[in-house]
Scaffold this active site. Structure first.
Site, PDB file in Angstrom:
ATOM      1  N   ASP A   1      13.135   5.023  -4.522  1.00 38.34           N
ATOM      2  CA  ASP A   1      11.894   4.909  -4.020  1.00 38.34           C
ATOM      3  C   ASP A   1      11.923   5.507  -1.755  1.00 38.34           C
ATOM      4  O   ASP A   1      13.185   5.013  -1.584  1.00 38.34           O
ATOM      5  CB  ASP A   1      11.047   4.165  -4.221  1.00 38.34           C
ATOM      6  CG  ASP A   1       9.784   3.672  -3.942  1.00 38.34           C
ATOM      7  OD1 ASP A   1       9.263   4.584  -3.172  1.00 38.34           O
ATOM      8  OD2 ASP A   1       9.516   3.026  -3.076  1.00 38.34           O
ATOM      9  N   SER A   2      10.498   5.713  -1.732  1.00 37.27           N
ATOM     10  CA  SER A   2      11.362   5.981  -0.271  1.00 37.27           C
ATOM     11  C   SER A   2      11.256   4.525   0.419  1.00 37.27           C
ATOM     12  O   SER A   2      12.293   3.978   1.144  1.00 37.27           O
ATOM     13  CB  SER A   2       9.422   6.816   0.347  1.00 37.27           C
ATOM     14  OG  SER A   2       8.690   5.022  -0.304  1.00 37.27           O
TER      15      SER A   2
ATOM     16  N   GLY B   1       4.337   9.782   1.414  1.00 38.92           N
ATOM     17  CA  GLY B   1       3.112  10.117   1.465  1.00 38.92           C
ATOM     18  C   GLY B   1       2.396  10.674   2.359  1.00 38.92           C
ATOM     19  O   GLY B   1       1.100  11.976   2.522  1.00 38.92           O
TER      20      GLY B   1
ATOM     21  N   CYS C   1       8.966   6.187  -7.906  1.00 37.83           N
ATOM     22  CA  CYS C   1       7.691   7.006  -6.802  1.00 37.83           C
ATOM     23  C   CYS C   1       7.492   7.849  -7.421  1.00 37.83           C
ATOM     24  O   CYS C   1       7.647   9.106  -8.166  1.00 37.83           O
ATOM     25  CB  CYS C   1       8.889   7.204  -5.697  1.00 37.83           C
ATOM     26  SG  CYS C   1       7.641   8.073  -4.543  1.00 37.83           S
TER      27      CYS C   1
ATOM     28  N   CYS D   1       0.275   4.581  -7.127  1.00 43.76           N
ATOM     29  CA  CYS D   1       1.918   4.537  -5.780  1.00 43.76           C
ATOM     30  C   CYS D   1       2.416   3.166  -6.373  1.00 43.76           C
ATOM     31  O   CYS D   1       1.810   2.471  -6.719  1.00 43.76           O
ATOM     32  CB  CYS D   1       1.592   4.398  -4.184  1.00 43.76           C
ATOM     33  SG  CYS D   1       2.587   3.969  -2.906  1.00 43.76           S
ATOM     34  N   THR D   2       3.427   3.237  -6.178  1.00 42.03           N
ATOM     35  CA  THR D   2       4.528   1.886  -6.569  1.00 42.03           C
ATOM     36  C   THR D   2       4.278   1.077  -5.855  1.00 42.03           C
ATOM     37  O   THR D   2       4.716  -0.133  -6.511  1.00 42.03           O
ATOM     38  CB  THR D   2       6.409   2.443  -6.867  1.00 42.03           C
ATOM     39  OG1 THR D   2       6.284   3.359  -5.705  1.00 42.03           O
ATOM     40  CG2 THR D   2       6.598   3.274  -8.218  1.00 42.03           C
ATOM     41  N   HIS D   3       3.791   1.586  -4.597  1.00 42.26           N
ATOM     42  CA  HIS D   3       3.787  -0.146  -3.775  1.00 42.26           C
ATOM     43  C   HIS D   3       2.564  -0.611  -4.267  1.00 42.26           C
ATOM     44  O   HIS D   3       2.605  -1.899  -3.070  1.00 42.26           O
ATOM     45  CB  HIS D   3       3.755   0.442  -1.896  1.00 42.26           C
ATOM     46  CG  HIS D   3       4.781   1.068  -1.145  1.00 42.26           C
ATOM     47  ND1 HIS D   3       6.018   2.239  -1.373  1.00 42.26           N
ATOM     48  CD2 HIS D   3       5.668   0.503  -0.245  1.00 42.26           C
ATOM     49  CE1 HIS D   3       6.599   2.235  -1.090  1.00 42.26           C
ATOM     50  NE2 HIS D   3       7.220   0.947  -0.865  1.00 42.26           N
TER      51      HIS D   3
HETATM   52  N1  DGL Z   1       6.556   3.924  -2.883  1.00 44.08           N
HETATM   53  C1  DGL Z   1       5.938   5.599  -3.585  1.00 44.08           C
HETATM   54  C2  DGL Z   1       4.849   6.404  -4.564  1.00 44.08           C
HETATM   55  O1  DGL Z   1       4.745   5.395  -5.268  1.00 44.08           O
HETATM   56  C3  DGL Z   1       5.347   6.707  -2.487  1.00 44.08           C
HETATM   57  C4  DGL Z   1       5.679   5.193   0.106  1.00 44.08           C
HETATM   58  C5  DGL Z   1       5.437   6.819   0.645  1.00 44.08           C
HETATM   59  O2  DGL Z   1       6.583   6.302   0.961  1.00 44.08           O
HETATM   60  O3  DGL Z   1       4.303   7.074   0.943  1.00 44.08           O
HETATM   61  O4  DGL Z   1       4.331   7.631  -4.528  1.00 44.08           O
END
Ligand code: DGL
Length: 270
Positions: free
Chosen positions: A15-16, A48, A79, A194-196
């Site tokens: 992931d990022s 993003g 991600c 978004c996984t966050h």
């Molecule tokens: N966790 C990421 C996703 O699922 C992106 C977060 C980001 O780097 O902007 O899209």
């Protein structure tokens, strides 16, 4: 020829930042002794706000380095942003099974009673044609509202890194970004694309209200990983996982205590 991986060949999560931990969690519940490498591109976060061209080049190159270094049996792009933009490029470049993350629009369409679904993702994810295709394929008779929230990504990172942040306010603004659109009052299902965002599940649920279902794809991805590795050998005992961060001057790796609940015992930088 035997294609079975060595028992200590890891599963690589990518992931990022720390969002992919929300996919790692349910995977460990299904495969408790699976060796884990969790990779976060802190030098590239947030994805993003990057262009498609930048991510289509960056993600396969970085995954290539990680695969060479850790020799995983399977890689998970945990991600949505990277998956919706770069999954095809990664699959073309690397010779191992790659599991991607797809916004859960199909299950959302099956769940909604009002016919109004919200999709909350990064700005990059919500503008992808991939989301148009999923909506056309699975939710053509529904209203699909979309909102991109970089502030939620920043809030989730701050929360896990122990930095002060008003996560309630970030969640309220993100939900308002959907609800204030035409038809938004009737929205009864929100896809966390978004996984966050599941890192702020409680805050988002409070902001959305108890009548709104929040759904994400993590459990489905975990099942997919278990299916693809079925019958493969695993270590007899659980070993601590490794987290690897791309080096960034402004963003040091998180404190070990933030990663310990996910079975991570070692932090590296590349
Ligand atoms: N966790 C990421 C996703 O699922 C992106 C977060 C980001 O780097 O902007 O899209």
């Amino acid at each position: 020829m035997d294609h079975s991986p060595a028992p200590d060949a890891p599963i690589l999560f990518f992931d990022s930042g720390l969002g992919g931990l929300t996919v790692l969690g349910p995977t460990r519940a299904l495969l408790p002794t699976a060796p884990i490498v969790y990779a976060a591109d802190y030098a590239g976060l947030p994805y993003g706000e990057k262009s498609n061209e930048e991510l289509a080049a960056r993600v396969p190159a970085l995954l290539g380095r990680l695969v060479e270094r850790y020799q995983p049996r399977l890689a998970v792009i945990a991600c949505n942003t990277a998956s919706t933009i770069a999954l095809t490029h990664v699959r073309a470049a690397l010779d191992l099974p790659i599991v991607g993350t797809v916004p859960a629009i199909k299950p959302a369409a099956a769940l909604t009673k009002s016919g109004v679904i919200g999709v909350l993702g990064t700005e990059a994810t919500v503008r992808q044609p991939y989301v148009d295709d999923l909506s056309a394929q699975f939710a053509s008779d529904k209203t699909v509202l979309r909102h991109g929230s970089p502030a939620l990504v920043a809030a989730a990172e701050a929360k896990l890194n122990g930095r002060p942040v008003d996560t309630d306010e970030a969640a309220e603004r993100a939900i308002a970004g959907l609800r204030d659109q035409p038809g938004g009052d009737a929205m009864d299902v929100i896809v966390l694309a978004c996984t966050h965002f599941p890192l702020l599940q409680d805050e988002l649920q409070a902001a959305a209200g108890a009548d709104v279902r929040l759904i994400d794809g993590a459990a489905g991805i975990a099942r997919r990983i278990a299916h693809l590795t079925e019958g493969q050998p695993w270590p007899a005992e659980v070993a601590p996982g490794i987290a690897v961060f791309t080096r960034s001057d402004d963003r040091p790796p998180p404190p070990p205590a933030a990663l310990a609940p996910y079975g991570i015992g070692r932090i590296e930088t590349i």
